[in-house]
Write a protein that holds these residues in place. Sequence first.
Motif, PDB file in Angstrom:
ATOM      1  N   ILE A  10     -63.914 -36.915  -3.949  1.00  0.00           N
ATOM      2  CA  ILE A  10     -64.457 -38.165  -3.402  1.00  0.00           C
ATOM      3  C   ILE A  10     -65.350 -37.751  -2.242  1.00  0.00           C
ATOM      4  O   ILE A  10     -64.905 -37.039  -1.338  1.00  0.00           O
ATOM      5  CB  ILE A  10     -63.313 -39.084  -2.930  1.00  0.00           C
ATOM      6  N   ALA A  42     -63.235 -44.797   0.964  1.00  0.00           N
ATOM      7  CA  ALA A  42     -63.068 -43.429   0.450  1.00  0.00           C
ATOM      8  C   ALA A  42     -61.725 -42.838   0.880  1.00  0.00           C
ATOM      9  O   ALA A  42     -61.034 -42.200   0.082  1.00  0.00           O
ATOM     10  CB  ALA A  42     -64.220 -42.556   0.931  1.00  0.00           C
ATOM     11  N   THR A  47     -68.321 -38.951   0.592  1.00  0.00           N
ATOM     12  CA  THR A  47     -69.217 -39.936   1.206  1.00  0.00           C
ATOM     13  C   THR A  47     -70.482 -39.195   1.643  1.00  0.00           C
ATOM     14  O   THR A  47     -70.421 -38.100   2.185  1.00  0.00           O
ATOM     15  CB  THR A  47     -68.581 -40.703   2.385  1.00  0.00           C
TER      16      THR A  47
END
Length: 318
Positions: A148, A100, A150
């Motif tokens: 993005i 990531a 996680t």
Amino acid sequence: MSNVLVLVDHTAGTVRKTTAELLTIARRLGEPVAVFVGEGVADALPALGQYGATKVIALSNPELTQFLVAPKAEALAQVAAKIEPSAILISSNAEGKEIAARLAVKLDSGLITDAVDVVAADGGAVTTQSVFAGNFTVQAKVTHGTPIITVKPNAATPEAAETSPEVEEFDVTISDAAKTARIVESKPREATGRPELTEAAIIVSGGRGTGGDFGPIEAFADSLGAAVGASRAAVDSGWYPHAYQVGQTGKTVSPQLYVAAGISGAIQHRAGMQTSKTIVAVNKDPEAPIFELVDFGVVGDLHKVLPTATEEVTKRKS
Ligand code: FAD
């Protein structure tokens, strides 16, 4: 509807529960498109369809699995350039977070790590995170580029959607710069028969109060189908391996149920477990700080309480 990329976490086509969770979250944000790296896509397809992937992009270039994470980040960047997703979701494990971070640089995009929840709000993906050793909970949103994110295990309950995704092979080009760290050996983790710590729905952890005897912890964990965790005091004493340490310098976990036995509740331990949905403590000291945090507390000797609880759980199961 916009596409939301989900990087599939799998072992030889066996999809991990975290991917089902990511697909469930992706459906809140748009159309989930799964990105599958490596071999075994045919085996993975039913599970990906079960949780709502509308399409599976298969990346079978062998270089992606021969080297450490850099090629995967490059490949994902190429997929993102073609698909133009509205968000990219990746599991919050060591490899996922490194991919990531590299991807965020390549796409010049904002990155949020360790989300414990992601919802569609304010025209995009709004995440919840626990920060500063768990002292604050923040809501955050990426404001630059492709978000993005996680996501930690157990951030969502997997919800079935039953789709029949098509598989699209996608060719990627890996630069020499990304091929500098080759994997020379890969060993599966020691089989304990218990779930992986960071993915487990239930964790039973032991601390200094075990006095070094993790037997009652393991027996109770096994009666519940749980993973075993440990405080740093237990790990530093050599009673349990470091791979099982929960806390600031160990693993961060977020199970449905966390049982802390013989653990005082130091801030560094809390940092790794306080986003657990339900927390139970067994401690012989009624003043132990862990009791400030718990949903249920048992004041007593873990060597008596846990075997009784194990017996009761086993009895109810049979
Ligand atoms: P203790 O604090 O000694 O507590 C033991 C508890 O067991 C006591 O509350 C006692 O009442 C109870 N007890 C004793 N006997 C029994 C019995 N028979 N039955 C029931 N209860 C009993 N710690 C972590 O856990 N994880 C980390 O990642 C971590 N990282 C750290 C990073 C840094 C930079 C620092 C400085 C510290 C870190 N620590 C970490 C250490 C942390 O500060 C504590 O020292 C540690 O968590 C204490 O572990 P414990 O609760 O098992 O032991």
